[in-house]
Design an enzyme around this catalytic site. Structure first.
Site, short mmCIF file in Angstrom:
data_model
loop_
_atom_site.label_atom_id
_atom_site.label_comp_id
_atom_site.label_asym_id
_atom_site.label_seq_id
_atom_site.Cartn_x
_atom_site.Cartn_y
_atom_site.Cartn_z
N GLU A 130 42.33 48.26 47.74
CA GLU A 130 42.59 47.61 45.94
C GLU A 130 44.48 47.07 47.10
OE1 GLU A 130 42.47 48.60 42.90
OE2 GLU A 130 43.57 47.17 42.87
N VAL A 133 45.41 43.16 46.65
CA VAL A 133 45.37 41.76 45.63
C VAL A 133 46.75 42.32 44.83
CG1 VAL A 133 44.69 40.57 43.31
CG2 VAL A 133 43.32 40.92 45.71
N ILE A 137 49.58 46.61 41.68
CA ILE A 137 48.32 46.95 40.57
C ILE A 137 46.82 47.15 40.22
CG2 ILE A 137 48.26 45.03 38.16
CD1 ILE A 137 50.12 42.88 39.83
N ASP A 202 47.70 32.10 49.96
CA ASP A 202 47.96 33.48 49.47
C ASP A 202 47.40 33.58 48.33
OD1 ASP A 202 49.65 36.12 49.64
OD2 ASP A 202 49.70 35.43 47.75
N LYS A 206 43.47 35.81 47.16
CA LYS A 206 43.38 36.98 46.36
C LYS A 206 42.16 36.69 44.69
CE LYS A 206 47.82 38.41 46.91
NZ LYS A 206 49.44 38.11 46.56
#
Ligand SMILES: NC(=O)c1ccc[n+]([C@@H]2O[C@H](COP(=O)([O-])OP(=O)(O)OC[C@H]3O[C@@H](n4cnc5c(N)ncnc54)[C@H](OP(=O)(O)O)[C@@H]3O)[C@@H](O)[C@H]2O)c1
Length: 429
Positions: A130, A133, A137, A202, A206
């Site tokens: 989790e 990414v 959140i 980056d 994601k």
């Protein structure tokens, strides 16, 4: 409640790992109650053993991460080292030696997610990530579990806090890119070498992870089209404002209109001020998901930082420990749809093009003809002229990236076009 503790090996004790260890200690009783068994930090692998680490028992610290994951009594390995190696080898060894894995490593998952999932499955273990990414959140789990019965069509996100901080500064103060980057560096939002962030690497990692989960399809890092945001200028923001837009670096994962393929891309784009992503300020992240049944969903929060990222890691740790106690595993990789990933040329969107042209009669007609010849339909044109030179701002209707590229190439060869000052995609409409 079981009294025998579940043993956790922590690989890495830096920005994220130190917070994981702190929360494991300070919330030990709550974690035990939620899991149904206590969790014990059984070892902490680092590179520099001599470094003072507050709250960590020095007897647990080791530089031999390999020996730690191969001990045989570890239930969960938490990998927060980062990078490809030795993280990949350590995670694979963890599965082979009986542990499940929680990782925050977007670079590794985007590059080798399929092989790591296969190793987890072969050994009947969990792989949760989790935190890889958008930091704190909840996003992977909602996509993988809450929306498992729906059909996701689009994921549109601000998934890099550094670039959002820089673009937000440029927008709110009129600063140029370098000035805004300098401020981000001074405040600790940008690293000394900001390449991974500002060039979109980056965010691309994601995007690969999100697209894979959203579309039940393997999406590799190489499948993601990537453009950084270093070329965005104060003039672009001025143009965006005139259109009632702002500029964000977006990760966009889309199912094609016919549903037969998907695309994943990262680039700066204009979005209308009325779009929920336009109001995401500073270093915050947000991801907008569109699906058949749920409609539009927005996930918002801190996308990085030790404590927010550790929150996501701990959530995974609880889930993995619960699975462990019940003898089950959580959802693994879901790539059954195996949709082809289309190249950037197939992406269909709108464009804002700013041209420097000669200020003389007939130029507008010439430019319009080039657009028409390439099948790119013009929505609006704005012309400003002075001293024999003029700028022409063209906003198009939806067209493919390939058609737009052909148009721009042809425009560059016109005598009356002095230069293409900027090309910006317009999204979120
Ligand atoms: N920082 C964030 O806001 C954030 C947000 C989301 C995801 N992540 C991800 O979380 C992971 C960790 O990031 P971070 O910011 O915590 O990194 P970091 O501060 O650089 O910490 C890395 C840790 O790994 C240890 N380490 C490095 N090489 C090692 C090796 N060969 N063997 C054992 N330990 C080793 C380091 O040891 P020493 O302490 O001895 O140097 C350090 O404790 C990365 O995958 C990153 O992408 C970070």
């Amino acid at each position: 409640m079981r009294t025998r503790p579940l043993k956790v090996a922590l690989l890495g004790c830096g920005v994220v790992g130190s917070e994981v260890a702190r929360i494991m200690t300070t919330h030990a009783d709550d974690l035990a109650a939620r899991i149904g068994a206590p969790v014990e930090l059984a070892g902490v692998a680092v590179r520099r053993p001599g470094k003072v680490r507050e709250g960590i028992d020095p007897a647990l610290v080791t530089t031999d991460a390999t020996a730690l994951v191969k001990r045989g009594d570890i239930d969960v390995v938490v990998e927060v080292i980062g990078g490809i190696e030795p993280a990949r080898t350590l995670i694979t060894a963890a599965f082979e030696h009986g542990a499940s894995v929680v990782s925050a490593n977007k670079a590794l998952l985007a590059q080798d997610g399929a092989a790591l999932h296969a190793a987890a499955e072969e050994n009947g273990k969990d792989l949760y990530y989790e935190a890889a990414v958008a930091g704190a959140i909840p996003l992977i789990r909602p996509l993988r579990e809450s929306l498992a019965g729906d059909k996701v069509n689009r994921v549109l996100g601000i998934v890099n806090g550094t670039t959002n901080f820089i673009l937000d500064k440029m927008d709110s103060t009129g600063a140029g890119y370098q000035e805004a980057l300098d401020e981000a560096t001074a405040l600790g939002y940008a690293e000394a070498d900001p390449t991974a962030d500002v060039e979109g690497f980056d965010a691309a990692a994601k995007a690969a992870i999100l697209a894979g989960i959203a579309f039940h399809t393997r999406v590799r890092l190489d499948d993601v089209y990537r453009e950084g945001m270093t070329e965005v200028t104060a003039a672009d923001f001025a143009s965006a404002k005139e259109m009632g837009c702002t500029i964000k670096l977006l990760a966009i994962c889309e199912r094609a209109a016919d549903g037969a393929s998907v695309t994943a891309r990262v680039h700066p784009a204009m979005i209308p001020l009325s779009h929920p992503l336009a109001s995401v300020r500073g270093a915050y992240n947000a991801v907008f998901v569109e699906s058949d049944a749920a409609g539009q969903l927005m996930f918002y929060g801190p996308g990085a930082g030790g404590s927010p990222t550790a929150s996501a890691v701990l959530g995974d740790l609880v889930a993995v420990c619960r699975n462990r106690l019940s003898g089950a595993t959580g959802p693994g990789e879901s790539a059954y749809a195996a949709l082809p990933v289309s190249p950037m040329g197939d992406v269909v969107t709108r464009y804002h093009i700013s041209l420097d042209v000669a200020d003389k009669p007939g130029v507008l007609a010439q430019v319009a003809t080039v657009f028409a010849e390439h099948g790119v339909s013009i929505d609006t044109v704005r012309q400003q002229g002075k001293d024999g030179e003029a700028s022409l701002v063209v906003v198009t209707h939806r067209a493919s990236d390939a058609a737009l590229n052909g148009t721009v190439e042809a425009l560059r060869s016109l005598d009356t076009v002095r230069g293409v000052a900027s090309i910006m995609r317009v999204e979120g409409e």
